[in-house]
Scaffold this active site. Sequence first.
Site, PDB file in Angstrom:
ATOM      1  N   SER A 201       0.798  -1.231   0.000  1.00 53.56           N
ATOM      2  CA  SER A 201       0.000   0.000   0.000  1.00 53.56           C
ATOM      3  C   SER A 201       0.828   1.277   0.000  1.00 53.56           C
ATOM      4  O   SER A 201       0.259   2.379  -0.057  1.00 53.56           O
ATOM      5  CB  SER A 201      -0.939   0.022   1.207  1.00 53.56           C
ATOM      6  OG  SER A 201      -2.043  -0.826   0.964  1.00 53.56           O
TER       7      SER A 201
ATOM      8  N   LYS B 286       0.054   3.862  -2.625  1.00 52.96           N
ATOM      9  CA  LYS B 286      -0.930   4.940  -2.521  1.00 52.96           C
ATOM     10  C   LYS B 286      -0.283   6.315  -2.399  1.00 52.96           C
ATOM     11  O   LYS B 286      -0.971   7.337  -2.516  1.00 52.96           O
ATOM     12  CB  LYS B 286      -1.874   4.666  -1.357  1.00 52.96           C
ATOM     13  CG  LYS B 286      -2.732   3.410  -1.531  1.00 52.96           C
ATOM     14  CD  LYS B 286      -3.703   3.241  -0.386  1.00 52.96           C
ATOM     15  CE  LYS B 286      -4.619   2.031  -0.591  1.00 52.96           C
ATOM     16  NZ  LYS B 286      -3.940   0.739  -0.359  1.00 52.96           N
TER      17      LYS B 286
ATOM     18  N   SER C  58      -5.965   3.470   4.404  1.00 52.13           N
ATOM     19  CA  SER C  58      -5.315   2.622   3.408  1.00 52.13           C
ATOM     20  C   SER C  58      -6.337   1.795   2.630  1.00 52.13           C
ATOM     21  O   SER C  58      -6.169   0.598   2.390  1.00 52.13           O
ATOM     22  CB  SER C  58      -4.286   1.686   4.067  1.00 52.13           C
ATOM     23  OG  SER C  58      -3.451   1.100   3.080  1.00 52.13           O
TER      24      SER C  58
END
Length: 480
Positions: free
Chosen positions: A72, A75, A130
């Site tokens: 993640s 992102k 997230s």
Amino acid sequence: MRRRLVAIWLVALMLFAFAGNALAVSPADWTADAPQALEEGHLYAQSALVMDFDTGETLFDKDARVRMHPASTTKIMTLLLGLESGIDLDAVITIPQEAADIPKGSSLVPVNPGEQMTFRDLLYGMMLASGNDGANAVAVLVSGSIPAFVERMNQRALELGCEGTHFNNAHGYTEDNHYTTAMDLARITRAAMQNQVFREIVASKSYTMNVSARGQVQVQTRVTMMDSTSGYYYPQCIGIKTGFTNAAGQCFVGAADFQGRTVISVVLRTAPEDVNQKWLDTRKLFDYARTRYAQYGIVALYDLVSSQLTDVMISNAAENDPYGGTLSLKLAQLSNTDYSRLVLTDSPQDMSNTLNAFVGSTTIEITDDLTAPITEGEIIGNFRFQPDEGEIISGYLVASRSVEEQPQTISLRDLFPFLDDLNKPAVRMWIVILLLVVLLLVIVRIRRTIRRNRRRRRIYESRRRAAQRRRPASNQRRMR
């Protein structure tokens, strides 16, 4: 004999390998008392890096160019592109259907197709919680489709100089063709941290979204190092993003602020089952980074540029002045002496940038007439410095030494001050006229004298001749 030599070589190699393993450091060998002694073996992560934000200089790295799954931390790029899209942060958006098209087991904001909120709320929700659903929603809102957004992600990575990165989705779920490096993640994060809204989002500990139909939805950061109640709390930590998949392991891209200097850390693939190794590694990287800076107070910074800012020439200085009349000025009575700036050691460029910024934020006012004699400590001018943050720092500029004056000598001008008027054009004109009048009078006087002398000479000659004419008659009378 040959077999015996081979056996000896094998034993020697085994002993050498054993000794090497025995000498290798491990994470347990790291000590907070010597953060500057950080070695690769002290880190749990397979790949790691810490970078100075201002200069982009890598301060420490471990296999930072090896391709890794980013999870993640992907992102970070998604948020950057969302902020660069030009979409009004306060515009109300509708969550697209693609938000639900995410792998099973994905982390969620959550947001649902058809719900409405501001674009700002969506970005906060995606980053702090997230949420893979939020990442897909951002991708479609920015580029119209997820494939188009992924194409833009890869293009932006190339623009930032990333050499080992390829994105295949907007959220970071593991795919074979979705990878990056610690170095590339640091480059992406450095670019993103230049955006003030990005900084505000990643540094937030919590945020309340306003979602249509559901009302207020609160999301919390996953960055434990910003939690003051945690044993892993790091006061200078200002974000940024965690990541985890079984393939990527535990990951964290962080940032810390040390007295105005920001560093960016990257930790990739610590043990999947241990959520805390990434915090331990990040602390080691932060602590090491702090040792790479030297602290300069405002007086030290001024002293390094004083010759450029305030060296002045004193008029009427004695001829034997050892500095030729040049006077350096010192700071005195500063309103704030606590200001300091961190500068990268062994980095002439960073020192140059720091001093240039200091000069650009400094105002100097000279109030003295700069004429000797000057007494050491005498106030010569005023000093003002405007830091990037905080109040203006002011003070006085004083003479660093005494400057004797040139001894006085008596000249014609001292005796006859009116001689200074000779430099005036009008005075010169009258002097010329006066001289011409005097010259004319002299000429007239000379001519009169000449005429008078001629007249006297004629009279004398006439009398002399008359006298000569009378002498013969007188002589004749005597003879008779």
